[in-house]
Structure formats: structure tokens, C-alpha cells
Design an enzyme around this catalytic site. Structure first.
Site, mmCIF file in Angstrom:
data_model
loop_
_atom_site.group_PDB
_atom_site.id
_atom_site.type_symbol
_atom_site.label_atom_id
_atom_site.label_comp_id
_atom_site.label_asym_id
_atom_site.label_seq_id
_atom_site.Cartn_x
_atom_site.Cartn_y
_atom_site.Cartn_z
ATOM 1 N N GLY A 316 -6.000 -7.401 3.736
ATOM 2 C CA GLY A 316 -7.044 -7.145 2.743
ATOM 3 C C GLY A 316 -6.918 -8.122 1.598
ATOM 4 O O GLY A 316 -6.165 -9.099 1.668
ATOM 5 N N GLY A 318 -7.011 -8.446 -2.946
ATOM 6 C CA GLY A 318 -6.995 -7.794 -4.245
ATOM 7 C C GLY A 318 -7.681 -8.662 -5.278
ATOM 8 O O GLY A 318 -8.404 -9.612 -4.942
ATOM 9 N N VAL A 323 -3.612 -9.712 0.618
ATOM 10 C CA VAL A 323 -2.479 -8.880 1.033
ATOM 11 C C VAL A 323 -2.272 -9.097 2.521
ATOM 12 O O VAL A 323 -3.216 -8.979 3.309
ATOM 13 C CB VAL A 323 -2.736 -7.389 0.756
ATOM 14 N N ASP A 435 -6.807 4.951 -11.607
ATOM 15 C CA ASP A 435 -7.642 4.396 -10.537
ATOM 16 C C ASP A 435 -7.502 5.200 -9.246
ATOM 17 O O ASP A 435 -7.385 4.636 -8.157
ATOM 18 C CB ASP A 435 -7.280 2.931 -10.285
#
Length: 714
Positions: A316, A318, A323, A435
Site C-alpha cells: 500500500g 501512505g 509500504v 484517526d
């Protein structure tokens, strides 16, 4: 699927499964990478490390295991205290139906305490603590048929044993044989460690034959069951820990044994630890086991670089970089590597945010928050190596697993309980998350969840508040939207949004893929009540309503500051099932869903958008101070757990015959002579520098007698 994605997934899955060889992903040179230095090269760490019982034994996994080995092999007289602490830990995570019997067993074995065994049904008798009353409520609530049948069976057996014990005690009193006690360890066919066995009277009034007991009872320290043995009914005299306890502590335990309270041995534990922190710990500090601890700490402190890892596919992205999956070459353990591009950080002036995230991750050691294992830098990036979560995030499972969006209540309840524990652990450390949303709650291989992405988290000093309009639209609390001061209240509002979305299949203030302006979503959060469908039962609806209260004063979890999570955990929503919070924290409850080990719960490699090149930013000497603060290498507890989980500790932590020091542990060892060979002109193999003895300052050969060495953390 593109060929590139197939190859990336295949290589990644093979690494996850441990490869095809017996080393389970370890490098062929892993023993050389983890070779111990000679003790003379690392004994100076005594001047740099915290050499106290509270740190070495209570906080360091390897230190705790080496102290256990020292007591077991060199000072067996101390091993009874280790066994007592182990049994109390097992007691604390047991169900109330078993805990009373285990408590009586601990009382007899270690404290020489006898009390008439009585059943408690939540009323009368000894005062029950709040957690125990809560468990009694859970046990009497609507459990599934199997659990209910097991509980009824246990209670029936409990009643029978209770009568037997009381009758036995009466007859013993009448015959004036006070030393002959009835052992009830296996009241339902299981001993205190869960090993099945049966106790049958062999006709001898003074002994009972017991099978399947753990090695700890024999002074062995293992958890596997042994063969049959005969045990004095009153327990072993050499298991008693009375010499370090006063009469008041023992009397308190005697009075509370029938309550089944989780903390009835707490003060005894503190007293035992205070004793172990004295002379036993000083003896340990003079032993080869402590020197081996220093060798492990030396390895732990070695520099970390990109060569420490193998890198695999991108998982993924960020805010500052991608990542990807990675694997430690020396141990084969898989992690997720979060790469933060140096130029992108500098361009966005994110140095402070990055450093705060790293420091918070380093501070937190929770099974419900992703743990930091390593922090290092490369030429172009700062890297955080974190717990890998192969099961995907909750957003993926809510919306992309087929069928109607959302989870059934039991699954939502399980995830909510683990997230609540994670938030509570953060809040206890004074950290507000800010979050909490489905994308940031990740599943591991076994189906447990953890909180991730602490980029917006901030630490709040005791009694203070912060201000900041940060978070994700639709999950931010009204006080955050209005830019008011707050402490931990935003996390419980976001937690309510998460719980609502898991059950309903959509967020409370914004439909999935709804095109709406941010201002409208913020207005709904502050003004509109959420709508509840038939998917919510009364308890779930009540909990969401209390968590999503617009006013902080009325919101669940916001009345007790850092301990507000206790109010959330006490809500009836968690009472409609047999949820034992301590067993949950110990990872002993079975998750409702286990991810497919052969699936990759991530977007295709080509579907993950790549970052554009950062232009106009140069890295110079002024940035090195920030990079030095970031580049701290291994995180102690995570690194030591890795050594133990991958069996590196077991394979490397060997001593000489009859537990004698190996050459690397011999203080005054002479350098190894070169081996003579047939060819004098051959190239000689040099002895590695780390294994060569060096002179040792005299003061390092003595034990520390400072106050800190006897400090025990309660």
C-alpha cells in the site's frame, strides 16, 4: 491478472510460508549474523543499561527467560517463587468457574492456606470485585449452547467437589489429622494448566497419585505434562513461599479465596517480586546467565541497514511513501516496512510528525496496536519496520468480501472489543489516536485486529488538553470540527463511528461513495442523529448512541480521562456473550474469522498508485540531526520477542556440559590458538573480531548494589 502481479504475489506468499527449506526463511549465514561476542566485549554494557529487576526481568523477554533458567539450574531454592508467579498469571486469565479451584490450589501449594471451599452465585459471602461480578453476569447471560452446557457441567462438578471437600475437612477435623488435605486441582478433569488428568484415591490417606501435571510442579519450569507421580495432599513443603510473606497478606488471601477475584494474590506477587529483586537478582547478576543477557543486548544494539532485510511486494501507500513486505534475513520473520521519503518529508515540513509517530510507536507495546520493531535510514528514505498484518483492513472486509456489507453482531463485537483494548492502552500512556476508522484497523494471520497508522496521534501530558482539527471527514468528533480543546474524547466518538459501520455496512454520517461536500458531512456530525436499522439489537444501539453523543459530557468513555475505556468495556453490549477481557488481552479467545493464508489481501501491484518524483528539494547536513534521532535501530522488546518466536533464542542460547560457561562466556579466556594444518603456507582463517577477548575494567566484574537494582515495578 498481470504477470508482474502474479510473480510478486507468489514470491511474497512463499516468504510468508517460510520458504521451502528447514531454516524457515532464515539466511544460510544466520548463525554467523547472530554470533555472540566474547563477554569481554559487551560487559561494559552494564554501565549503559538499566540493570534493575524491574527492567531486566519484568520488561525484557530474554532477561526473564534467563533469570528463570538461572533459578531452575543454579538456584532451585528460588524456583518456587518463579512457579508461584506463573501460577498466579494462569489464575488471573481463567474463567470464574475454574478460578476459585485454582485459587484454592495456589493457596495450599504455596501459602499453606486452607479455607472451606464455597460456591458463589454473585450474592452474599465474600465481597466480589467489580470485574468478578461482571464475569458472573457474563456467565449467566445468553451464551451459545455449547458454552452454556460446558458452564453447567463445570458448575455441577464444582458443587460436587465443594461438598466432597467440606465433608473431607469436617472428617479431618474430627480425626485431628490437620496435615491431610483433599486435593481438588482437577475438579472438572483439568489441572491448573488445562492438561487433562484424573485424581483417584489409592487408599493412602497422606498421598494422592496425580498424572499430567506440568513441569513447574516438579521444579522443571516447562508447560508440558509429565508422567504420573505421588504428591503429598498438602502440597510440597519446598513449594511454599511463606518466608517472604507476612501474616496479614496470607490472612487477606484466606479471606478472599472463595471470591474468585482476579487480584487476590496481587500483594503477594509484589512481595515475592520484591524478594527476587534482592539477593536472588544480585546472584543472577554475577552468573553466566546475566553475561549471556549482555551478549543478547550487544546483538540487539547492532546497526540496522537495508541489508538486514529482504524486500517483497508493495502492500500500500501512505502520506510520505509506500509500504512493502519485508523479511529479516537472520530470523526469517516477516514485517511491513513503511518507507518515508526524505525529500517528501522535507518538502511538506513533516519532520515533527514523523518523529512523533516513531516515538509513540516505540513507546507502545500492545497486542492491539502495530508494534515497531526497527527504525533505520537509507540514502533516500526513513524506514519504520512494523508488525505485518496479512489479513487486510476492516474496510476491505466490510465492503469487499461478497454479500451484504457489514458484519454480524458477534464478529463486530469481537473486533470492537480488541479495538477498545487498543485505545485503552494508548490512553493509559497519554496518547490520543485521532484517526480511528476501518482503513486503519488491520487483521493479522489469525484474525485478531490491531490499530495502525499513528501519524496523527499525539501525546497529552497529565491533566492537559490539545487542540487540532485533524482526522478523517465523517469520523471526526464535533469538538474536533469546532477546533475546541479536547483530551481523549475524539477517539471514543470515532470508535462509535467504526462500530456503527461494522454493523450497518455504511458510515453513520455519509453513505458509501456518496458525493457530498465536507461542510455538509461536518454539519451532519454536529447536528443530525444517526439512523438505526434492524441490524442493531438494543445493546448495540445503546452503545452507538452513547459513543456518538454530540456532547463530551454525555459521551461514553469520556468521564474518567485516561481510564475511560473501562466504562466502554463495562457496557451491556459486551455482556451478551462470555467475553473475558484478560483472556482477550492474552490472545486466548478464538476470532470469528480467520483470513485465508494463501490469499493476498492487498491491491494488485500495478493498481497501487506510485508517487511522483520530488523536485527542488535537496538533503544537506542540516537534516542529519533529525535523521540521527530517527535512526535508533532495534526496538528492545520486539527484537527479543522475534528471537524467541523464530526459535533463534532456543538454538543459540546453549551452555557447556553441566551448565558450564562456553568459551565466549569465560572472562579470562585466552585467545584461541591457530589450528595446525598440513600446509603451513595456507591462508589462515581469521578469528572474528567480535569473538576475541579484550581487557575488562575491574569495576565491571562486581555486581551492582544500587537502589535501582532492587526496584520492582508494580
Amino acid at each position: 491478472m498481470e504477470l508482474e502481479n502474479i510473480v510478486a504475489n507468489t514470491v511474497y506468499l512463499k516468504a510468508r510460508e517460510g520458504g521451502s527449506d528447514s531454516n524457515k526463511g532464515k539466511s544460510k549465514k544466520w548463525r554467523k549474523i547472530l554470533q555472540f561476542p566474547h563477554i569481554s566485549q559487551c560487559i561494559n554494557l552494564k554501565d549503559k543499561l538499566d540493570i534493575s529487576y524491574g527492567y531486566v526481568i519484568d520488561q525484557q523477554p530474554i532477561g526473564r527467560e534467563l533469570f528463570r533458567l538461572f533459578c531452575e539450574n543454579k538456584r532451585p531454592v528460588y524456583f518456587r517463587y518463579i512457579t508461584f508467579l506463573d501460577e498466579v498469571v494462569k489464575y488471573e486469565i481463567e474463567y470464574i468457574s475454574n478460578r476459585i479451584f485454582i485459587g484454592h490450589d495456589i493457596g495450599r501449594r504455596f501459602l499453606d492456606v486452607e479455607a472451606q471451599l464455597e460456591l458463589r452465585n454473585g450474592s452474599g459471602g465474600d465481597a466480589l470485585d467489580a470485574e468478578t461480578q461482571e464475569e458472573l453476569l457474563l456467565n449467566s447471560s445468553n451464551a451459545n449452547p455449547t458454552e452454556t452446557a460446558e458452564t453447567e457441567h463445570c458448575n455441577n462438578t464444582t458443587a460436587n467437589n465443594c461438598n466432597n471437600i467440606n465433608n473431607s475437612n469436617n472428617s479431618q477435623h474430627s480425626s485431628d489429622i490437620n496435615h491431610k488435605k483433599l486435593d481438588t486441582r482437577n475438579h472438572n478433569g483439568d489441572d491448573a494448566t488445562g492438561n487433562g488428568s484424573s485424581h483417584q484415591d489409592d487408599g493412602d490417606e497422606s498421598v494422592k497419585c496425580q498424572e499430567g501435571h506440568d513441569d513447574a510442579e516438579k521444579g522443571g519450569g516447562g508447560e508440558g505434562g509429565g508422567g504420573g507421580k505421588c504428591v503429598p495432599v498438602g502440597g510440597y513443603p519446598d513449594e511454599l513461599v511463606l518466608d517472604v510473606l507476612n501474616d496479614d497478606l496470607i490472612a487477606q488471601v484466606r479471606n478472599k479465596l472463595n471470591s474468585g477475584g482476579k487480584d487476590i494474590f496481587a500483594q503477594c506477587v509484589n512481595a515475592v517480586k520484591a524478594f527476587l529483586a534482592g539477593e536472588p537478582f544480585r546472584e543472577f547478576e554475577s552468573s553466566m546467565y546475566f553475561h549471556r543477557y549482555l551478549q543478547w543486548k550487544w546483538l540487539e544494539a547492532q546497526p540496522i541497514t537495508y541489508k538486514t532485510f529482504r524486500m517483497y511486494r508493495v502492500l500500500g501507500k501512505g502520506g510520505f511513501g509506500e509500504v512493502c513486505a519485508c523479511q529479516v534475513r537472520a530470523t526469517g520473520k516477516m514485517y511491513a516496512c513503511k518507507k518515508l521519503e526524505k525529500k517528501r518529508i522535507k518538502k511538506r515540513k513533516g519532520e515533527s510528525m514523523v518523529l512523533i509517530e516513531k516515538q509513540i510507536l516505540q513507546k507502545i507495546n500492545s497486542p492491539f496496536v502495530v508494534n515497531l520493531a526497527y527504525a533505520y535510514e537509507t540514502k533516500d528514505a526513513l524506514c519504520l519496520v512494523l508488525t505485518i498484518m496479512n489479513g487486510g483492513d476492516l474496510k476491505f472486509h466490510i465492503y469487499n468480501m461478497g454479500g451484504e456489507p457489514g458484519f454480524e453482531l458477534e464478529r463486530a463485537r469481537f473486533y470492537a472489543a480488541e479495538v477498545a483494548c487498543g485505545l485503552q492502552h494508548l490512553h493509559k500512556q497519554g496518547i490520543v489516536y485521532r484517526d480511528c476508522k476501518p482503513e486503519n484497523i488491520l487483521l493479522d494471520d489469525h484474525g485478531h485486529v490491531r490499530i495502525s497508522d499513528l501519524g496523527l496521534a499525539v501525546e497529552i501530558p497529565e491533566g492537559e488538553m490539545v487542540r487540532g482539527r485533524v482526522g478523517t471527514v465523517g469520523y471526526m468528533a464535533p469538538e474536533v470540527i469546532d477546533n475546541e480543546k479536547y483530551a481523549f474524547s475524539p477517539d471514543w466518538f470515532s470508535f462509535g463511528c467504526l462500530l456503527y459501520e461494522m454493523i450497518e455496512g455504511q458510515a453513520p454520517f455519509r453513505m458509501r461513495k456518496e458525493k457530498v461536500k465536507r461542510e455538509e458531512v461536518d454539519r451532519r456530525v454536529k447536528e443530525d442523529p444517526e439512523k438505526y436499522s434492524s441490524k442493531f439489537n438494543d445493546e448495540a444501539k445503546s452503545m452507538c448512541q452513547q459513543l456518538l453523543a454530540k456532547s463530551i459530557k454525555q459521551r461514553l468513555g469520556c468521564r474518567n480521562g485516561r481510564m475511560g475505556g473501562q466504562d466502554v468495556m463495562a457496557h451491556p453490549f459486551f455482556h451478551s456473550t462470555q467475553l473475558n477481557w484478560r483472556r482477550l488481552e492474552a490472545g486466548m479467545l478464538e476470532p470469528p474469522f480467520v483470513p485465508d493464508p494463501h490469499a493476498v489481501y492487498a491491491k494488485d501491484v500495478l493498481d497501487i498508485e506510485q508517487f511522483s518524483t520530488v523536485k527542488g528539494v535537496n538533503i544537506d547536513e542540516s537534516d542529519t540531526n533529525f535523521y540521527t534521532k530517527f535512526n535508533t535501530g532495534s526496538v528492545s522488546i520486539s527484537w527479543q520477542n522475534e528471537m524467541m518466536e523464530t526459535e533463534c533464542f532456543r538454538e543459540l542460547n546453549v551452555f557447556g556440559p553441566e551448565e558450564c560457561p562456553t568459551p565466549d562466556l569465560q572472562i579470562n579466556a585466552a585467545p584461541e590458538p591457530d589450528k595446525a594444518g598440513c600446509f603451513p603456507f595456507r591462508r589462515k582463517k581469521k578469528q572474528p573480531a567480535r569473538t576475541q577477548p579484550i581487557p575488562i575494567p575491574e569495576h565491571l566484574l562486581t555486581t551492582s548494589h544500587s537502589v535501582s537494582s532492587t526496584t520492582v515495578e508494580s
